[in-house]
Design a protein around this motif. Structure first.
Motif, PDB file in Angstrom:
ATOM      1  N   ARG A  90       0.831  -1.207   0.000  1.00  0.00           N
ATOM      2  CA  ARG A  90       0.000   0.000   0.000  1.00  0.00           C
ATOM      3  C   ARG A  90       0.868   1.259   0.000  1.00  0.00           C
ATOM      4  NH1 ARG A  90      -3.781  -3.397   2.743  1.00  0.00           N
ATOM      5  NH2 ARG A  90      -5.698  -3.407   1.475  1.00  0.00           N
ATOM      6  N   ASP A  91       1.899   1.287   0.837  1.00  0.00           N
ATOM      7  CA  ASP A  91       2.816   2.422   0.831  1.00  0.00           C
ATOM      8  C   ASP A  91       3.432   2.607  -0.558  1.00  0.00           C
ATOM      9  OD1 ASP A  91       2.377   2.913   3.472  1.00  0.00           O
ATOM     10  OD2 ASP A  91       4.281   2.128   4.195  1.00  0.00           O
ATOM     11  N   PHE A  92       3.866   1.512  -1.129  1.00  0.00           N
ATOM     12  CA  PHE A  92       4.513   1.536  -2.435  1.00  0.00           C
ATOM     13  C   PHE A  92       3.573   2.113  -3.495  1.00  0.00           C
ATOM     14  CE2 PHE A  92       5.378  -0.538  -6.502  1.00  0.00           C
ATOM     15  CZ  PHE A  92       6.748  -0.375  -6.654  1.00  0.00           C
ATOM     16  N   LEU A  93       2.329   1.629  -3.518  1.00  0.00           N
ATOM     17  CA  LEU A  93       1.367   2.095  -4.518  1.00  0.00           C
ATOM     18  C   LEU A  93       1.101   3.583  -4.401  1.00  0.00           C
ATOM     19  CD1 LEU A  93      -1.242  -0.820  -4.489  1.00  0.00           C
ATOM     20  CD2 LEU A  93       0.296  -0.206  -6.373  1.00  0.00           C
ATOM     21  N   VAL A  94       0.906   4.052  -3.172  1.00  0.00           N
ATOM     22  CA  VAL A  94       0.629   5.477  -2.980  1.00  0.00           C
ATOM     23  C   VAL A  94       1.808   6.313  -3.464  1.00  0.00           C
ATOM     24  CG1 VAL A  94       0.238   7.281  -1.263  1.00  0.00           C
ATOM     25  CG2 VAL A  94      -1.006   5.112  -1.100  1.00  0.00           C
ATOM     26  N   GLN A  95       3.021   5.920  -3.092  1.00  0.00           N
ATOM     27  CA  GLN A  95       4.206   6.692  -3.473  1.00  0.00           C
ATOM     28  C   GLN A  95       4.393   6.709  -4.992  1.00  0.00           C
ATOM     29  OE1 GLN A  95       6.074   8.455  -1.411  1.00  0.00           O
ATOM     30  NE2 GLN A  95       5.082   7.752   0.476  1.00  0.00           N
ATOM     31  N   LYS A  96       4.220   5.590  -5.642  1.00  0.00           N
ATOM     32  CA  LYS A  96       4.465   5.511  -7.084  1.00  0.00           C
ATOM     33  C   LYS A  96       3.365   6.189  -7.892  1.00  0.00           C
ATOM     34  CE  LYS A  96       8.284   3.187  -6.652  1.00  0.00           C
ATOM     35  NZ  LYS A  96       9.595   3.826  -6.918  1.00  0.00           N
ATOM     36  N   VAL A  97       2.113   5.903  -7.557  1.00  0.00           N
ATOM     37  CA  VAL A  97       1.009   6.475  -8.330  1.00  0.00           C
ATOM     38  C   VAL A  97       0.930   7.989  -8.119  1.00  0.00           C
ATOM     39  CG1 VAL A  97      -1.488   6.422  -8.721  1.00  0.00           C
ATOM     40  CG2 VAL A  97      -0.251   4.300  -8.317  1.00  0.00           C
ATOM     41  N   ALA A  98       1.382   8.481  -6.959  1.00  0.00           N
ATOM     42  CA  ALA A  98       1.404   9.929  -6.717  1.00  0.00           C
ATOM     43  C   ALA A  98       2.278  10.637  -7.744  1.00  0.00           C
ATOM     44  CB  ALA A  98       1.910  10.224  -5.302  1.00  0.00           C
ATOM     45  N   ARG A  99       3.296   9.947  -8.248  1.00  0.00           N
ATOM     46  CA  ARG A  99       4.202  10.571  -9.210  1.00  0.00           C
ATOM     47  C   ARG A  99       3.742  10.405 -10.657  1.00  0.00           C
ATOM     48  NH1 ARG A  99       8.296   8.835  -5.422  1.00  0.00           N
ATOM     49  NH2 ARG A  99       8.680   6.876  -6.529  1.00  0.00           N
ATOM     50  N   THR A 100       3.150   9.268 -10.968  1.00  0.00           N
ATOM     51  CA  THR A 100       2.822   8.978 -12.368  1.00  0.00           C
ATOM     52  C   THR A 100       1.343   9.125 -12.699  1.00  0.00           C
ATOM     53  OG1 THR A 100       2.448   6.618 -11.944  1.00  0.00           O
ATOM     54  CG2 THR A 100       4.713   7.310 -12.450  1.00  0.00           C
ATOM     55  N   GLY A 101       0.483   9.116 -11.672  1.00  0.00           N
ATOM     56  CA  GLY A 101      -0.940   8.963 -11.920  1.00  0.00           C
ATOM     57  C   GLY A 101      -1.268   7.507 -12.184  1.00  0.00           C
ATOM     58  N   GLY A 102      -2.532   7.159 -12.115  1.00  0.00           N
ATOM     59  CA  GLY A 102      -2.937   5.772 -12.353  1.00  0.00           C
ATOM     60  C   GLY A 102      -4.140   5.407 -11.526  1.00  0.00           C
ATOM     61  N   HIS A 103      -4.479   4.129 -11.522  1.00  0.00           N
ATOM     62  CA  HIS A 103      -5.654   3.655 -10.793  1.00  0.00           C
ATOM     63  C   HIS A 103      -5.242   3.268  -9.377  1.00  0.00           C
ATOM     64  CE1 HIS A 103      -7.217   3.251 -14.945  1.00  0.00           C
ATOM     65  NE2 HIS A 103      -8.343   3.608 -14.362  1.00  0.00           N
TER      66      HIS A 103
ATOM     67  N   LEU B  94       8.006   3.985 -14.113  1.00  0.00           N
ATOM     68  CA  LEU B  94       7.526   4.380 -15.448  1.00  0.00           C
ATOM     69  C   LEU B  94       6.120   3.843 -15.707  1.00  0.00           C
ATOM     70  CD1 LEU B  94      10.747   3.865 -17.622  1.00  0.00           C
ATOM     71  CD2 LEU B  94       9.786   6.008 -16.783  1.00  0.00           C
ATOM     72  N   LEU B  95       5.336   3.704 -14.661  1.00  0.00           N
ATOM     73  CA  LEU B  95       3.963   3.238 -14.826  1.00  0.00           C
ATOM     74  C   LEU B  95       3.188   4.145 -15.773  1.00  0.00           C
ATOM     75  CD1 LEU B  95       1.605   1.363 -13.881  1.00  0.00           C
ATOM     76  CD2 LEU B  95       1.170   3.065 -12.081  1.00  0.00           C
ATOM     77  N   ARG B  96       2.588   3.547 -16.812  1.00  0.00           N
ATOM     78  CA  ARG B  96       1.733   4.244 -17.772  1.00  0.00           C
ATOM     79  C   ARG B  96       2.488   5.292 -18.592  1.00  0.00           C
ATOM     80  NH1 ARG B  96      -2.000   7.283 -15.603  1.00  0.00           N
ATOM     81  NH2 ARG B  96      -3.779   6.841 -16.907  1.00  0.00           N
ATOM     82  N   GLN B  97       3.826   5.201 -18.598  1.00  0.00           N
ATOM     83  CA  GLN B  97       4.636   6.099 -19.392  1.00  0.00           C
ATOM     84  C   GLN B  97       5.277   5.337 -20.543  1.00  0.00           C
ATOM     85  OE1 GLN B  97       7.168   8.734 -17.039  1.00  0.00           O
ATOM     86  NE2 GLN B  97       5.860   8.395 -15.272  1.00  0.00           N
ATOM     87  N   ARG B  98       5.663   6.081 -21.567  1.00  0.00           N
ATOM     88  CA  ARG B  98       6.204   5.462 -22.779  1.00  0.00           C
ATOM     89  C   ARG B  98       7.362   4.538 -22.430  1.00  0.00           C
ATOM     90  NH1 ARG B  98       3.477   4.653 -27.250  1.00  0.00           N
ATOM     91  NH2 ARG B  98       4.621   5.024 -29.177  1.00  0.00           N
ATOM     92  N   GLY B  99       7.294   3.290 -22.841  1.00  0.00           N
ATOM     93  CA  GLY B  99       8.343   2.335 -22.583  1.00  0.00           C
ATOM     94  C   GLY B  99       8.273   1.678 -21.223  1.00  0.00           C
ATOM     95  N   GLY B 100       7.319   2.095 -20.372  1.00  0.00           N
ATOM     96  CA  GLY B 100       7.198   1.529 -19.034  1.00  0.00           C
ATOM     97  C   GLY B 100       6.033   0.574 -18.916  1.00  0.00           C
ATOM     98  N   LEU B 101       5.696   0.238 -17.673  1.00  0.00           N
ATOM     99  CA  LEU B 101       4.584  -0.670 -17.421  1.00  0.00           C
ATOM    100  C   LEU B 101       3.271  -0.078 -17.902  1.00  0.00           C
ATOM    101  CD1 LEU B 101       5.248  -1.948 -13.772  1.00  0.00           C
ATOM    102  CD2 LEU B 101       5.663  -3.188 -15.905  1.00  0.00           C
ATOM    103  N   THR B 102       2.410  -0.930 -18.425  1.00  0.00           N
ATOM    104  CA  THR B 102       1.055  -0.503 -18.756  1.00  0.00           C
ATOM    105  C   THR B 102       0.221  -0.444 -17.475  1.00  0.00           C
ATOM    106  OG1 THR B 102       0.115  -2.703 -19.034  1.00  0.00           O
ATOM    107  CG2 THR B 102       1.272  -1.762 -20.921  1.00  0.00           C
TER     108      THR B 102
ATOM    109  N   PHE C  36      -0.407  13.377  -7.662  1.00  0.00           N
ATOM    110  CA  PHE C  36      -1.032  14.023  -6.507  1.00  0.00           C
ATOM    111  C   PHE C  36      -0.050  14.117  -5.346  1.00  0.00           C
ATOM    112  CE2 PHE C  36      -1.888   9.482  -6.181  1.00  0.00           C
ATOM    113  CZ  PHE C  36      -1.628   9.189  -4.855  1.00  0.00           C
ATOM    114  N   ASP C  37      -0.408  14.934  -4.371  1.00  0.00           N
ATOM    115  CA  ASP C  37       0.383  15.086  -3.159  1.00  0.00           C
ATOM    116  C   ASP C  37       0.076  13.926  -2.210  1.00  0.00           C
ATOM    117  OD1 ASP C  37       0.282  16.355  -0.119  1.00  0.00           O
ATOM    118  OD2 ASP C  37       2.017  17.014  -1.291  1.00  0.00           O
ATOM    119  N   VAL C  38       1.109  13.220  -1.762  1.00  0.00           N
ATOM    120  CA  VAL C  38       0.914  12.031  -0.940  1.00  0.00           C
ATOM    121  C   VAL C  38       0.204  12.357   0.364  1.00  0.00           C
ATOM    122  CG1 VAL C  38       2.108  10.239   0.380  1.00  0.00           C
ATOM    123  CG2 VAL C  38       2.835  10.763  -1.945  1.00  0.00           C
ATOM    124  N   GLU C  39       0.521  13.469   0.968  1.00  0.00           N
ATOM    125  CA  GLU C  39      -0.049  13.797   2.269  1.00  0.00           C
ATOM    126  C   GLU C  39      -1.527  14.133   2.196  1.00  0.00           C
ATOM    127  OE1 GLU C  39       1.468  13.423   5.155  1.00  0.00           O
ATOM    128  OE2 GLU C  39       3.179  12.644   4.027  1.00  0.00           O
TER     129      GLU C  39
END
Length: 642
Positions: A39-52, A100-108, A312-315
């Motif tokens: 859960r920590d990992f998902l919040v930190q990563k998706v906050a930077r790239t956007g995603g579900h 690189l989630l959802r970014q060119r060349g990264g994970l879909t 988004f902002d993690v806090e």
């Protein structure tokens, strides 16, 4: 959110998970620690790239339990919808790719066969996995292979009709299919409908199993005196089941039911899955979860649960990108304004009231807006019924999802010449969600529907204007399509030729026919070509199906015609313009630019448009080359006036 670690070693467990096999060596305590780390990992990563984010926070324990009980990839785990597969990606060795989630060349953002052997189906459209599962399980049965098929159905997917068609067939086959219903009571927003009410009833009746156990015990003590008594007692049992909880509807289909289970209790989920696995036939495991679980901003976001945020902002959970006027907002505002003026206008959405703009109408006129769940086919034919009843329905869906209702648009709406307006959000190349979400087929697919008119606005002003023109049509269906993201500056016409807007008046070398969002690109192209000494006219047909006949005269006055669109070239607007010119005896050279056939990988819209050669620089370069190959004078046979 705080970093979690193994209480014994102090190391992060997530860094040690390279395959599902690694999960099975963890004890219960370690598995719980891993869930928190994920859960920590998902919040930190998706906050930077956007995603579900919300759907994946809610499915952590379910996914861990799945991979601890079943043996992927031998056992086939299918996700419906695919946007709840992030945890699955993590535990199948892809957590390092999330930068690189959802970014060119990264994970879909969805399962991808190119990424992992653990990913089985790629298309992210809901309500399909059970049909895949039925086919897979039948294939393995015929081949004599002992393999489990495990579809994870969540985020409102059971509101789709295909699920129920598949359940009927799964029950008849009696193959080992374990269906996990991830019941968070939501799709994008709270799930509605009779099934949702059924599952809600289950959630609110935790004493059901005690009642059922009492019935079983009583029946066990009753001597069977002939079939009539047994049948009567069985009917009493069934009646109690139906009265206390509607899970009987699954068992009546011939599918065993386990649950409801706390989907955030890892040990309970594992126990339920092992029980289902041991049955050997089709079983539904009903897991009750909370979307956004474990991250307070998502849990507090009742409307959306941070379903699919941008960065988004993690806090705080608040977006970090500056706000701007969105296409969806322009439509939502205009829909409400039109509804204020016309009591016959009603709205329909398929589980996406917020993302498509219908939510604003729902707030002001709740009795005039309908959310049918993930059921685009039903939405289209329901709209036909509303239109027959004297109303003007506005069906708002993503462009890619209307593909699912082609037959209904063709035969239920258009054949009856019914006034239904379909508003297609996310038309064209939409970016990071990838090929299943690109809205590039609508103008080609629906262009063959007799009597259907398609509008492609270029800016906020033309969206308002064309939407009003659409709902004024009384003798057939209309489509208004627009892209995602921010609305560009208004691009006013300098002249009009019938319904066609002239954006640039420049001479007779080339006529650029710009479709919708490509108008700004075409104006830029015109400036580049003018700088090279060519004369250019840019027009926006506004209504691209049928193509305005006024384009015939405009085309005949130019040495070349170039169409530019963000839909498929095959069967697109360019093809329609070419046919119009041929039918009217005009043989001006025509070149059509658009999206080449294929399933184009994810990336930003700008990256993909550049790859497709649809930037202003690319288009200008191509047009310059084509013009250089033409004779100087316009052929006489092309000088016609309409």
């Amino acid at each position: 959110m705080s970093e979690q670690s193994d209480p014994v070693t102090g190391e992060r467990l997530i860094d040690r998970i390279r395959s599902p096999h690694d999960l099975r060596s963890l004890d219960a305590g370690q598995a719980s620690v891993l869930a928190a780390e994920i859960r920590d990992f998902l919040v930190q990563k998706v906050a930077r790239t956007g995603g579900h984010l919300g759907p994946n926070l809610g499915v952590v324990e379910i996914t861990l339990a799945l991979h601890r009980v079943f043996d992927s990839p031998k056992d086939r785990i299918l996700f419906d919808t695919g946007h709840q597969s992030y945890v699955h990606k993590i535990v199948t060795g892809r957590h390092e790719g999330f930068d690189l989630l959802r970014q060119r060349g990264g994970l879909t953002g969805y399962p991808s066969q190119a990424e992992s052997e653990h990913d089985i189906i790629e298309n992210s459209h809901a309500s399909t996995a059970l049909s895949y599962a039925d086919g897979l399980s039948k294939a393995y049965a015929l081949r004599g292979e002992k393999r489990f098929v495990v579809p994870v159905v969540g985020d409102g997917a059971l509101t789709g009709g295909m699920c129920w068609e598949a359940l009927n067939n799964i029950a008849g086959a009696q193959n080992p299919v374990v269906i996990i219903v991830n019941d968070n009571g939501r799709s994008y927003s709270p799930t509605i409908g009779g099934l949702a009410d059924h599952l809600s009833t289950l959630r609110l009746n935790p004493g059901y199993e005690k009642v059922l156990d009492l019935v079983r015990e009583s029946l066990g003590r009753t001597p069977l005196v002939g079939a009539p008594l047994y049948e009567a007692l069985h009917a009493v049992k069934k009646g109690i089941k139906d009265a206390v909880a509607p899970q009987a509807m699954f068992e009546d289909l011939g599918i065993k039911y386990v649950g409801p289970v706390d989907g955030h209790d890892l040990e309970a989920m594992e126990a339920a899955l092992r029980k289902a696995k041991g049955f050997g036939g089709p079983v539904i495991v009903h897991a009750v979860t909370r979307k956004g679980y474990g991250y307070r901003p998502a849990e507090d976001d009742e409307a959306d649960c941070l379903h699919g945020p941008g960065p988004f902002d993690v806090e705080t959970g608040k977006p970090t990108a500056p706000s701007s006027l969105k296409w969806t907002s322009v439509f939502a505002d205009e829909l409400v304004t039109v509804a204020d003026e016309r009591a016959d206008v009603v709205g329909i959405t398929a589980a996406m009231a917020g993302p498509t703009g219908i939510a604003k109408l729902m707030r002001k006129y709740p009795e005039r807006a309908y959310d049918v769940g993930i059921a685009e086919q039903h939405a289209a034919t329901m709209a036909a019924g509303l239109a027959i009843g004297g109303l003007h329905p506005v069906v708002a869906v993503y462009a890619t999802f209307l593909n699912r209702a082609f037959d209904q648009v063709l035969l239920d709406v258009a054949m009856h010449k019914l006034p239904v307006t379909f508003v297609l959000d996310r038309a064209g190349i939409t970016g990071p969600d990838g090929p299943s979400h690109y809205g590039v087929w609508d103008m080609s697919v629906f262009g063959v529907v007799p009597g259907l008119r398609i509008a492609a606005p270029r800016d906020a002003a033309s969206l308002r204007r064309e939407f009003r023109e659409a709902v004024a049509v009384e003798d057939g269906p209309t489509i208004v399509r627009f892209p995602t993201g921010s609305v560009p500056a208004d691009l006013p016409a300098v002249d009009t030729v019938g319904p066609v807007d002239v954006l640039v008046e420049g001479g007779s070398d080339v006529l650029l026919v710009a479709v919708g969002a490509m108008a700004h690109v075409a104006v830029d192209v015109a400036a580049r070509l003018t700088g090279q000494g060519y004369t250019v006219t840019v027009v926006d047909p506004r209504w691209v199906r049928p193509v305005p006949v006024e384009l015939v005269g405009l085309a005949a006055a130019h040495r070349m015609v170039v169409t530019v669109e963000d839909g498929m070239r095959a069967g697109g607007v360019g093809d329609a313009v070419a046919k119009l010119l041929r039918d009217n005896g005009v043989y001006v050279p025509l070149r059509d630019l658009g999206v080449e056939a294929g399933f184009h990988p994810h990336g930003t819209r700008a990256e993909i448009m550049a790859e497709l050669g649809l930037t202003a620089q690319d288009v200008a370069r191509q047009v310059t080359g084509w013009l250089a190959e033409l004779p100087v004078h316009v052929p006489a046979q092309n000088k016609v006036t309409i």
